[in-house]
Scaffold this motif. Structure first.
Motif, PDB file in Angstrom:
ATOM      1  N   ALA A   1     -34.605  -8.784 102.965  1.00 47.61           N
ATOM      2  CA  ALA A   1     -33.491  -8.876 102.785  1.00 47.61           C
ATOM      3  C   ALA A   1     -32.366  -9.301 103.769  1.00 47.61           C
ATOM      4  CB  ALA A   1     -32.712  -6.856 102.840  1.00 47.61           C
ATOM      5  N   VAL A   2     -31.226 -10.435 103.264  1.00 44.21           N
ATOM      6  CA  VAL A   2     -30.364 -11.150 104.306  1.00 44.21           C
ATOM      7  C   VAL A   2     -28.828 -10.695 104.372  1.00 44.21           C
ATOM      8  CG1 VAL A   2     -30.269 -12.849 104.977  1.00 44.21           C
ATOM      9  CG2 VAL A   2     -32.570 -13.107 104.222  1.00 44.21           C
ATOM     10  N   GLY A   3     -28.438 -10.192 105.195  1.00 43.20           N
ATOM     11  CA  GLY A   3     -26.391 -10.411 104.960  1.00 43.20           C
ATOM     12  C   GLY A   3     -26.305  -8.859 104.592  1.00 43.20           C
ATOM     13  N   GLY A   4     -27.530  -7.694 104.786  1.00 45.30           N
ATOM     14  CA  GLY A   4     -27.132  -6.831 104.245  1.00 45.30           C
ATOM     15  C   GLY A   4     -27.977  -6.739 102.827  1.00 45.30           C
ATOM     16  N   ALA A   5     -28.053  -7.339 101.506  1.00 43.58           N
ATOM     17  CA  ALA A   5     -27.950  -7.558 100.238  1.00 43.58           C
ATOM     18  C   ALA A   5     -29.824  -7.315 100.232  1.00 43.58           C
ATOM     19  CB  ALA A   5     -27.467  -9.051  99.635  1.00 43.58           C
ATOM     20  N   SER A   6     -30.422  -6.728  99.484  1.00 40.57           N
ATOM     21  CA  SER A   6     -31.782  -6.300  99.577  1.00 40.57           C
ATOM     22  C   SER A   6     -32.441  -7.511  98.234  1.00 40.57           C
ATOM     23  CB  SER A   6     -32.142  -4.935  98.764  1.00 40.57           C
ATOM     24  OG  SER A   6     -32.148  -4.068  99.881  1.00 40.57           O
ATOM     25  N   ALA A   7     -33.583  -7.573  98.410  1.00 36.36           N
ATOM     26  CA  ALA A   7     -34.055  -8.705  97.010  1.00 36.36           C
ATOM     27  C   ALA A   7     -34.592  -8.114  95.916  1.00 36.36           C
ATOM     28  CB  ALA A   7     -35.039 -10.082  98.154  1.00 36.36           C
TER      29      ALA A   7
ATOM     30  N   LYS B   1     -29.099 -18.268  94.015  1.00 36.64           N
ATOM     31  CA  LYS B   1     -28.062 -17.440  93.049  1.00 36.64           C
ATOM     32  C   LYS B   1     -27.522 -16.161  93.234  1.00 36.64           C
ATOM     33  CE  LYS B   1     -28.327 -16.284  88.340  1.00 36.64           C
ATOM     34  NZ  LYS B   1     -29.768 -16.066  86.804  1.00 36.64           N
ATOM     35  N   ASP B   2     -28.792 -15.308  93.917  1.00 37.14           N
ATOM     36  CA  ASP B   2     -28.719 -14.157  94.412  1.00 37.14           C
ATOM     37  C   ASP B   2     -27.415 -13.627  95.804  1.00 37.14           C
ATOM     38  OD1 ASP B   2     -30.078 -13.822  92.232  1.00 37.14           O
ATOM     39  OD2 ASP B   2     -31.965 -12.643  93.395  1.00 37.14           O
ATOM     40  N   PHE B   3     -27.619 -14.737  96.756  1.00 35.32           N
ATOM     41  CA  PHE B   3     -26.748 -14.777  97.838  1.00 35.32           C
ATOM     42  C   PHE B   3     -25.294 -15.811  97.999  1.00 35.32           C
ATOM     43  CE2 PHE B   3     -30.898 -12.884  98.413  1.00 35.32           C
ATOM     44  CZ  PHE B   3     -30.754 -11.661  99.777  1.00 35.32           C
ATOM     45  N   ARG B   4     -25.203 -15.885  95.776  1.00 35.30           N
ATOM     46  CA  ARG B   4     -24.265 -16.741  96.284  1.00 35.30           C
ATOM     47  C   ARG B   4     -22.573 -16.193  97.245  1.00 35.30           C
ATOM     48  NH1 ARG B   4     -22.770 -19.359  90.299  1.00 35.30           N
ATOM     49  NH2 ARG B   4     -24.491 -20.106  91.286  1.00 35.30           N
ATOM     50  N   PRO B   5     -22.750 -14.895  97.053  1.00 35.08           N
ATOM     51  CA  PRO B   5     -20.957 -14.890  97.789  1.00 35.08           C
ATOM     52  C   PRO B   5     -20.938 -14.970  99.174  1.00 35.08           C
ATOM     53  CG  PRO B   5     -21.501 -13.006  95.825  1.00 35.08           C
ATOM     54  CD  PRO B   5     -22.992 -14.060  95.717  1.00 35.08           C
ATOM     55  N   GLU B   6     -22.420 -14.502  99.455  1.00 40.11           N
ATOM     56  CA  GLU B   6     -22.599 -14.734 100.698  1.00 40.11           C
ATOM     57  C   GLU B   6     -22.674 -15.733 101.480  1.00 40.11           C
ATOM     58  OE1 GLU B   6     -24.263 -12.700  99.062  1.00 40.11           O
ATOM     59  OE2 GLU B   6     -24.389 -10.501  99.902  1.00 40.11           O
TER      60      GLU B   6
END
Length: 240
Positions: A5-11, A35-40
């Motif tokens: 998990a990175v930046g508070g978001a989970s995989a 793709k999954d962490f594009r906003p971060e």
């Protein structure tokens, strides 16, 4: 091993199957992570660009009068250059904490620190650029009635621009890399992701954030080169 998990978001959950950053794999290059962490990634990239641009701009605003004073008063030149160089030798691990009591844990702390680091390049570039203007050109301009201010901005600065822009390119690329130190006060742009990637051994995050830093540096360098070409059309004619 649990999912990264990175930046508070989970995989992705295990129900979605293994991915290149799942509990089964930890690849360096992972399109699924992008793709999954594009906003971060977008938020960190924008912050990185903002800090870099503000720091370089502030550095130029400080370096310009310093270079003018060094050129006008020869006895102060070594002192001014020494101060600019001395600041660069201060470790970021020491400079940022020293500034926090005055500027707080904010973006301002990082911008000021990076601007000070850029002085060692910018002051010398501006000074050498102005000194490289041919004396006969300066004398001719004075003969035409140019005063000191008009002479500086209409004659000397345009002719010094290639040298100044060369220094600006180095300072900008250096600042892009140094912006990552802002992660010490939680304002490091992509440096925050790099720090998280190192701490959590998240290879995809570490590689992607590092690659974006390189891309930003290259793009800004290209922008400066194109800007210089647009501002010095006579230089293209001379080369031709």
């Amino acid at each position: 091993m649990t999912l990264l998990a990175v930046g508070g978001a989970s995989a992705l959950s295990s129900a979605d199957g293994p991915t290149c950053y799942s509990r089964l794999t930890n690849d360096w290059i992972c399109a699924q992570y992008v793709k999954d962490f594009r906003p971060e990634l977008q938020q960190a990239t924008i912050e990185h660009l903002q800090i870099t641009a503000l720091a370089v701009l502030l550095g130029v605003l400080i370096a310009f009068p310093m270079a003018l004073v060094a050129r006008r008063y020869a006895r102060l030149e070594s002192s001014i250059l020494g101060i600019a160089t001395g600041i660069y030798t201060i470790p970021s691990l020491a400079l940022l904490p020293l500034m926090v009591p005055f500027t707080g844990l904010s973006k301002t702390t990082v911008v000021i620190a990076l601007a000070l680091y850029a002085l060692t390049i910018l002051v010398r570039a501006i000074l050498e650029g102005l000194r490289g203007v041919p004396d006969e050109v300066v004398e001719a301009a004075r003969g035409l009635g140019y005063g000191p201010t008009r002479l500086l901005f209409r004659v000397e600065l345009p002719l010094a621009l290639p040298v100044i822009m060369a220094g600006l390119r180095v300072a900008t690329v250096s600042t892009v890399a140094l912006t990552t130190i802002g992660s010490l006060v939680a304002y490091g742009g992509l440096g925050n992701l790099i720090k998280d990637g190192v701490n959590s051994n998240f290879r995809a995050e570490l590689f992607t954030a590092s690659l974006l830093c390189v891309v930003i540096a290259v793009l800004l360098d290209v922008v400066i080169v194109l800007t210089q070409r647009a501002m010095t059309p006579w230089a293209r004619g001379v080369r031709a």
